[in-house]
Write an enzyme that holds these catalytic residues in place. Structure first.
Site, PDB file in Angstrom:
ATOM      1  N   ASP A  84       9.910   0.104  -0.836  1.00 31.51           N
ATOM      2  CA  ASP A  84      10.063   1.557  -0.960  1.00 31.51           C
ATOM      3  C   ASP A  84      11.248   1.865  -1.876  1.00 31.51           C
ATOM      4  OD1 ASP A  84      10.122   4.287  -0.593  1.00 31.51           O
ATOM      5  OD2 ASP A  84       9.936   4.197   1.580  1.00 31.51           O
ATOM      6  N   ASP A 125       6.514   1.176  -4.399  1.00 31.37           N
ATOM      7  CA  ASP A 125       5.735   2.411  -4.505  1.00 31.37           C
ATOM      8  C   ASP A 125       6.245   3.310  -5.630  1.00 31.37           C
ATOM      9  OD1 ASP A 125       8.111   3.193  -3.292  1.00 31.37           O
ATOM     10  OD2 ASP A 125       7.170   4.301  -1.657  1.00 31.37           O
ATOM     11  N   CYS A 146       6.936   8.833  -2.724  1.00 35.46           N
ATOM     12  CA  CYS A 146       6.411   7.879  -1.734  1.00 35.46           C
ATOM     13  C   CYS A 146       4.962   8.139  -1.330  1.00 35.46           C
ATOM     14  CB  CYS A 146       7.290   7.896  -0.487  1.00 35.46           C
ATOM     15  SG  CYS A 146       8.959   7.263  -0.747  1.00 35.46           S
TER      16      CYS A 146
END
Length: 498
Positions: free
Chosen positions: A50, A319, A83
């Site tokens: 992330d 991501d 995200c």
């Protein structure tokens, strides 16, 4: 009607231009004689981080080893540097304008919008499970997902397609979180062993060991919250990298923003306190990814010890990217600039040429069709991306895309949004962008434009849109229009020109 006629005309233009050759060949030694044949129904381990940017990889020895042992996509471009939108695209292989997930929370995004628009059924997971794969998701799912949410049932909700499910909601602090463990809520506290990335690593290795003893192929996605803010490293890494500073690329604290769009142009130069905070944040991000890197090493070691490295692909990626000081932006994402949209993606596994790099633009739309293709399945017709499997086998499709699409809707600030600091004033307004290795072209909703010649200006510091001939600008605008209105096979057609 006029919009439909324009779209049809643009697709004809793109189809005609798409016959021109693609650029950039995979580099490095061929290694063809050493490759093992690709298994018919391989296992797949997908590690999705992330907010992990390329400038962290230099501090990740296990990921660097993947780079030496496998294939690196040097121009992997996310369709939106946010995200939830990125993850919706990863699961479905569809651009945000087709998933309907445009932000992290309703009414334009989040878990509930993802689910309500039928994206869970069109995710790659149900197709893999139906084909006989044992599937597992560990870690982060979608923004707005709560592990105790029953969705009208009697137990915590597990989406379709997942044989095993170990998923958190707000796990950004790495401690004090709940996991939905196959429909049972389990609480984790603040003990060192509760550090979320380590918990995911342990559960991932346990799943691989259980699944490896079966003739049933497996797919596992381990989706970390690291290195997303608030930048909490594991205790064993908290004292490392004491003197490290954020990279000072030429765009760091950019001297002149007069050519930039209005959302960025008025930002002041970063002063010493802001730069100190950037350096501190970067150090903690580097510390955070040490546990991710250790997990990658454990996974590969486990597969080798079990003899399953010969029939298992390991995929590592992020991501979205993250800026820290570039163009005077303190910390965040969402922009169309290289720091935010170009992310690491690496693959090792049977038949994958070692030490190779792919320069052609890949996107997160390509992951779902890749996973399905590896499993011997045909992607659904509505899939916007294409399988990357030919690249994994050392080939470069002659009709591969030359242009990548980036599309972003500015989210309204929300106290529940973990990315709220990035959507405050000073963040980009809604835009669509066209990206190739040679250029970046951006159209903002307020009518402003950007154009960067990335061959001469890879840091995207000199906006020269005002020097573009009208015919060239119109051509780029038409190509961008085609991509933002494409669906399924028309996306491949629209992406074949630049």
């Amino acid at each position: 009607m006029i919009r439909h006629r324009r779209f049809a005309a643009v697709l004809c233009l793109v189809a005609a231009l798409g016959a021109s050759g693609c650029f950039l060949q995979p580099g490095g030694p061929s290694g063809a004689a050493e490759r093992s044949p690709a298994p018919k129904r391989p296992n797949i381990v997908f590690v999705l981080t992330d907010d992990l940017s390329w400038n962290l990889v230099a501090h990740m020895p296990e990921v660097l080893r993947m780079e030496r042992d496998g294939l690196t996509f040097r121009n992997f471009i996310v369709a939106d540097s946010l995200c939830c939108t990125s993850r919706a695209t990863i699961f479905t292989g569809r651009y945000p304008h087709n998933t309907g997930v445009r932000t992290n929370f309703p009414p334009d995004g989040g878990f509930h919008v993802f689910k309500e628009k039928g994206n869970e059924q069109e995710s790659f997971a149900p197709y893999l499970e139906k084909a006989g794969y044992r599937t597992a998701l560990l870690g982060k799912y979608m923004n707005g997902y709560h592990p105790n949410d029953t969705q009208g049932g009697t137990a915590p909700y597990v989406p379709p397609g997942w044989t095993e499910w170990y998923v958190a909601g707000n796990g950004y602090g790495e401690y004090d979180y709940n996991l939905n463990e196959n429909g049972r809520l389990v609480r984790y506290g603040r003990r060192p062993q509760d550090y979320l990335t380590d918990v995911l690593a342990n559960k991932g290795v346990e799943f691989i060991k259980r699944a490896a003893g079966s003739s049933q192929p497996f797919f596992v996605e381990i989706s970390t919250f690291a290195p997303h803010g608030p930048f909490v490293p594991a205790p064993r890494h908290a004292g490392l990298f004491g003197g490290l500073k954020a990279p000072r690329a030429p765009s760091f604290n950019e001297a002149d923003l007069r050519d930039k769009p209005s959302w960025l142009r008025s930002r002041p130069r970063l002063g010493p306190p802001a730069i100190r905070r950037i350096d501190e944040g970067y150090r903690d991000r580097v510390r955070m990814v040490q546990s991710v890197d250790e997990m990658v090493g454990r996974i590969r070691t486990t597969l080798k010890e079990l003899g399953r490295d010969r029939d298992t692909y390991v995929v590592f990626g992020s991501d979205n990217g993250f800026h820290m000081g570039e163009h005077r932006l303190a910390g965040g994402k969402m922009t169309p600039y290289d720091s935010d949209v170009r992310v690491p993606f690496l693959v090792v596994g049977p038949g994958v040429p070692a030490g190779h790099q792919v320069g052609r633009p890949a996107q997160n739309t390509d992951l779902a069709p890749t996973f399905l293709d590896l499993a011997g399945l045909r992607p659904p017709p509505a899939t916007d991306g294409r399988s990357l499997v030919p690249f994994l086998r050392g080939a470069a499709p002659p009709d591969w895309r030359q242009s990548a699409l980036i599309e972003h809707v500015k989210p309204p600030p929300s106290a529940e949004d973990p990315d709220r600091q990035d959507s405050a004033p000073g963040a980009p307004t809604t835009y669509n962008a066209l990206r190739t290795d040679e250029l970046l072209y951006v159209e903002y909703a307020n009518g402003e434009r950007e154009f960067y010649d990335r061959t001469r200006d890879p840091q995207e510091m000199n906006n020269i849109v005002g020097t573009l001939p009208e015919q060239r600008r119109r051509h780029l605008s038409d190509l961008l229009y085609a991509l933002t209105h494409c669906s399924g096979a028309t996306c491949a057609t629209a992406g074949r020109s630049r």
